[in-house]
Design a protein around this motif. Structure first.
Motif, short mmCIF file in Angstrom:
data_model
loop_
_atom_site.label_atom_id
_atom_site.label_comp_id
_atom_site.label_asym_id
_atom_site.label_seq_id
_atom_site.Cartn_x
_atom_site.Cartn_y
_atom_site.Cartn_z
N THR A 1 27.74 -90.42 54.15
CA THR A 1 27.82 -91.47 55.17
C THR A 1 28.02 -92.85 54.56
O THR A 1 28.67 -93.71 55.17
N GLU A 2 27.48 -93.10 53.36
CA GLU A 2 27.63 -94.39 52.68
C GLU A 2 27.79 -94.14 51.18
O GLU A 2 26.82 -93.79 50.51
N CYS A 3 29.01 -94.32 50.70
CA CYS A 3 29.24 -94.08 49.27
C CYS A 3 28.46 -95.05 48.40
O CYS A 3 28.06 -94.71 47.27
N GLU A 4 28.23 -96.29 48.87
CA GLU A 4 27.51 -97.27 48.08
C GLU A 4 26.08 -96.82 47.79
O GLU A 4 25.49 -97.20 46.77
N LYS A 5 25.50 -96.01 48.67
CA LYS A 5 24.11 -95.56 48.48
C LYS A 5 24.02 -94.13 47.98
O LYS A 5 22.92 -93.63 47.74
N ALA A 6 25.15 -93.47 47.82
CA ALA A 6 25.13 -92.08 47.37
C ALA A 6 24.83 -92.02 45.87
O ALA A 6 25.31 -92.87 45.10
N PRO A 7 24.05 -91.05 45.42
CA PRO A 7 23.75 -90.94 43.98
C PRO A 7 25.00 -90.49 43.21
O PRO A 7 25.73 -89.61 43.64
N ARG A 8 25.24 -91.12 42.07
CA ARG A 8 26.39 -90.74 41.24
C ARG A 8 26.03 -89.60 40.30
O ARG A 8 26.89 -88.85 39.88
N ASN A 9 24.78 -89.50 39.97
CA ASN A 9 24.35 -88.46 39.05
C ASN A 9 23.05 -87.87 39.61
O ASN A 9 21.96 -88.39 39.38
#
Length: 207
Positions: free
Chosen positions: A155-163
């Motif tokens: 829903t929000e890439c800015e808050k999604a975990p990258r790892n």
């Protein structure tokens, strides 16, 4: 004039001494009767009190029935003790899924006991939502397994975990004994596939 008249009363005597003594004896007998009656009433009262005290002592010292013991629950396992969830792998998102979606599959096994119902499946990241196929709630009998497809949507890439490190799924389970929520950590392969899917979903290659 001569003759013998009635004798004169002697000195210190009175004509009414006899009757008064008779009345005094009557009153004495009445007083004694009253005291006897009071003694009898007192004795009866003491006897009644003794009976009451004796009855109270018997009641206090009577054998009491043993307190009811709580029967153990029938041999039904808790749902978290009967269920295992293992990771199977990644797969393409189903047709019609919104952009930035991907799917992962798990296997839910019920080892023993009554059937187990999965009432809810969630994950810890606020930037992701998910649906399952089959949709919850669904039921799985004992000695069987069910494949579950979990489709996640970013829903929000800015808050999604990258790892994603040690990601888990919260699964709410219910059987005839209890309702429990268990966190299943699905291992390093699940963490790797989830991190890669998040990177793809939020990169320029996302559709």
């Amino acid at each position: 004039m001569s003759g013998i008249g009635p004798p004169e009363p002697g000195e210190g005597t009175r004509a009414w001494d006899g009757p008064r003594q008779k009345g005094h004896a009557g009153r004495t007998r009445a007083a004694l009767a009253g005291r006897c009656a009071r003694h009898r009433r007192t004795a009866l009262s003491l006897a009644a009190a003794a009976v009451l005290l004796g009855g109270g002592a018997l009641y206090a010292t009577r054998p009491h029935p043993p307190a009811p013991t709580r029967r153990p629950h029938p041999q039904v396992p808790y749902p978290v003790h009967a269920v295992d969830v293992t990771y199977l792998g990644a797969r393409p998102a189903p047709a019609g899924a919104p952009p930035r979606s991907f799917s992962l599959t798990v296997l839910l096994s019920v080892a023993s006991g009554p059937p187990v119902t999965v009432t809810r499946v969630t994950q810890p990241y606020a930037a992701l939502s998910l649906v399952t196929e089959p949709p919850a709630p669904f039921r799985t009998p004992a000695d069987s397994a069910r494949k579950i497809t979990i489709t996640m949507h970013v829903t929000e890439c800015e808050k999604a975990p990258r790892n994603a490190e040690l990601p888990f799924l919260d699964v709410t389970l219910r059987n005839t004994r209890a309702i429990q929520t268990q966190s299943f950590i699905l291992g390093p392969r699940y963490a790797q596939d989830l991190s890669q899917a998040l990177e793809v979903a939020c990169s320029n290659r996302s559709r």
